[in-house]
Scaffold this motif. Sequence first.
Motif, PDB file in Angstrom:
ATOM      1  N   THR A 122       0.858  -1.179   0.000  1.00 15.84           N
ATOM      2  CA  THR A 122       0.000   0.000   0.000  1.00 15.84           C
ATOM      3  C   THR A 122       0.895   1.229   0.000  1.00 15.84           C
ATOM      4  O   THR A 122       1.864   1.295   0.757  1.00 15.84           O
ATOM      5  CB  THR A 122      -0.919   0.026   1.240  1.00 15.84           C
ATOM      6  OG1 THR A 122      -1.647  -1.194   1.318  1.00 15.84           O
ATOM      7  CG2 THR A 122      -1.900   1.179   1.163  1.00 15.84           C
ATOM      8  N   GLY A 123       0.572   2.211  -0.842  1.00 18.49           N
ATOM      9  CA  GLY A 123       1.317   3.458  -0.900  1.00 18.49           C
ATOM     10  C   GLY A 123       0.548   4.581  -0.225  1.00 18.49           C
ATOM     11  O   GLY A 123      -0.685   4.580  -0.204  1.00 18.49           O
ATOM     12  N   TYR A 124       1.291   5.550   0.300  1.00 18.91           N
ATOM     13  CA  TYR A 124       0.716   6.701   0.996  1.00 18.91           C
ATOM     14  C   TYR A 124       1.472   7.946   0.559  1.00 18.91           C
ATOM     15  O   TYR A 124       2.654   7.884   0.229  1.00 18.91           O
ATOM     16  CB  TYR A 124       0.845   6.546   2.514  1.00 18.91           C
ATOM     17  CG  TYR A 124       0.139   5.333   3.046  1.00 18.91           C
ATOM     18  CD1 TYR A 124      -1.150   5.424   3.553  1.00 18.91           C
ATOM     19  CD2 TYR A 124       0.751   4.088   3.029  1.00 18.91           C
ATOM     20  CE1 TYR A 124      -1.815   4.305   4.037  1.00 18.91           C
ATOM     21  CE2 TYR A 124       0.092   2.959   3.515  1.00 18.91           C
ATOM     22  CZ  TYR A 124      -1.186   3.077   4.012  1.00 18.91           C
ATOM     23  OH  TYR A 124      -1.846   1.983   4.482  1.00 18.91           O
ATOM     24  N   VAL A 125       0.796   9.097   0.622  1.00 18.08           N
ATOM     25  CA  VAL A 125       1.429  10.351   0.257  1.00 18.08           C
ATOM     26  C   VAL A 125       0.950  11.460   1.196  1.00 18.08           C
ATOM     27  O   VAL A 125      -0.188  11.431   1.673  1.00 18.08           O
ATOM     28  CB  VAL A 125       1.169  10.701  -1.234  1.00 18.08           C
ATOM     29  CG1 VAL A 125      -0.285  11.026  -1.464  1.00 18.08           C
ATOM     30  CG2 VAL A 125       2.053  11.820  -1.695  1.00 18.08           C
ATOM     31  N   LEU A 126       1.842  12.421   1.452  1.00 15.68           N
ATOM     32  CA  LEU A 126       1.512  13.580   2.275  1.00 15.68           C
ATOM     33  C   LEU A 126       2.228  14.788   1.661  1.00 15.68           C
ATOM     34  O   LEU A 126       3.446  14.758   1.488  1.00 15.68           O
ATOM     35  CB  LEU A 126       1.972  13.386   3.720  1.00 15.68           C
ATOM     36  CG  LEU A 126       1.761  14.566   4.670  1.00 15.68           C
ATOM     37  CD1 LEU A 126       0.278  14.793   4.922  1.00 15.68           C
ATOM     38  CD2 LEU A 126       2.500  14.327   5.978  1.00 15.68           C
ATOM     39  N   ASP A 127       1.471  15.830   1.304  1.00 20.30           N
ATOM     40  CA  ASP A 127       2.072  17.050   0.781  1.00 20.30           C
ATOM     41  C   ASP A 127       2.754  17.809   1.904  1.00 20.30           C
ATOM     42  O   ASP A 127       2.201  17.953   3.008  1.00 20.30           O
ATOM     43  CB  ASP A 127       1.011  17.954   0.139  1.00 20.30           C
ATOM     44  CG  ASP A 127       0.504  17.410  -1.183  1.00 20.30           C
ATOM     45  OD1 ASP A 127       1.160  16.515  -1.763  1.00 20.30           O
ATOM     46  OD2 ASP A 127      -0.545  17.880  -1.649  1.00 20.30           O
ATOM     47  N   MET A 128       3.983  18.299   1.612  1.00 23.03           N
ATOM     48  CA  MET A 128       4.763  19.040   2.608  1.00 23.03           C
ATOM     49  C   MET A 128       5.372  20.276   1.954  1.00 23.03           C
ATOM     50  O   MET A 128       6.328  20.149   1.174  1.00 23.03           O
ATOM     51  CB  MET A 128       5.912  18.164   3.139  1.00 23.03           C
ATOM     52  CG  MET A 128       5.522  16.861   3.733  1.00 23.03           C
ATOM     53  SD  MET A 128       6.972  15.928   4.321  1.00 23.03           S
ATOM     54  CE  MET A 128       8.026  15.890   2.881  1.00 23.03           C
TER      55      MET A 128
END
Length: 131
Positions: A122-128
């Motif tokens: 499973t992939g996850y992303v968070l904008d920073m």
Amino acid sequence: MPANRIAPALSLFLGLTGACLACADDPDAQRMAPQTAGGPEVYAVLDPSVIAQPTGLELVVCDSAAVEVIVDAWMPAHQHGMNYAPDIKDLGAGRYAVSNMVYHMPGLWQLKVTLRTAAGKTGYVLDMPIR
């Protein structure tokens, strides 16, 4: 709200949010957006970021025994990642310390996490935004 309704309402609220509060108990924890359905919830607690200086973060993986955790950062506007590979240390209980994250220029970066579990990847992303 009358006193006789406060306890049931509070119980319902805690029942609905208790797993999240118990899993990611840091008020600065940010939920990462899953790229596929069915994976565990993942939260990131980011250390302050300084351009071109190593920084870190803590990952919190809820209700999962991850077999492998991969962490990277990507700058979408420039189509490149970091110049350094981060170090990942398993702290136990679904918590991971990630160090040596170096954002070598300001702008929008995306924290990218891939979990491999017994159920699959499973992939996850968070904008920073890094300034």
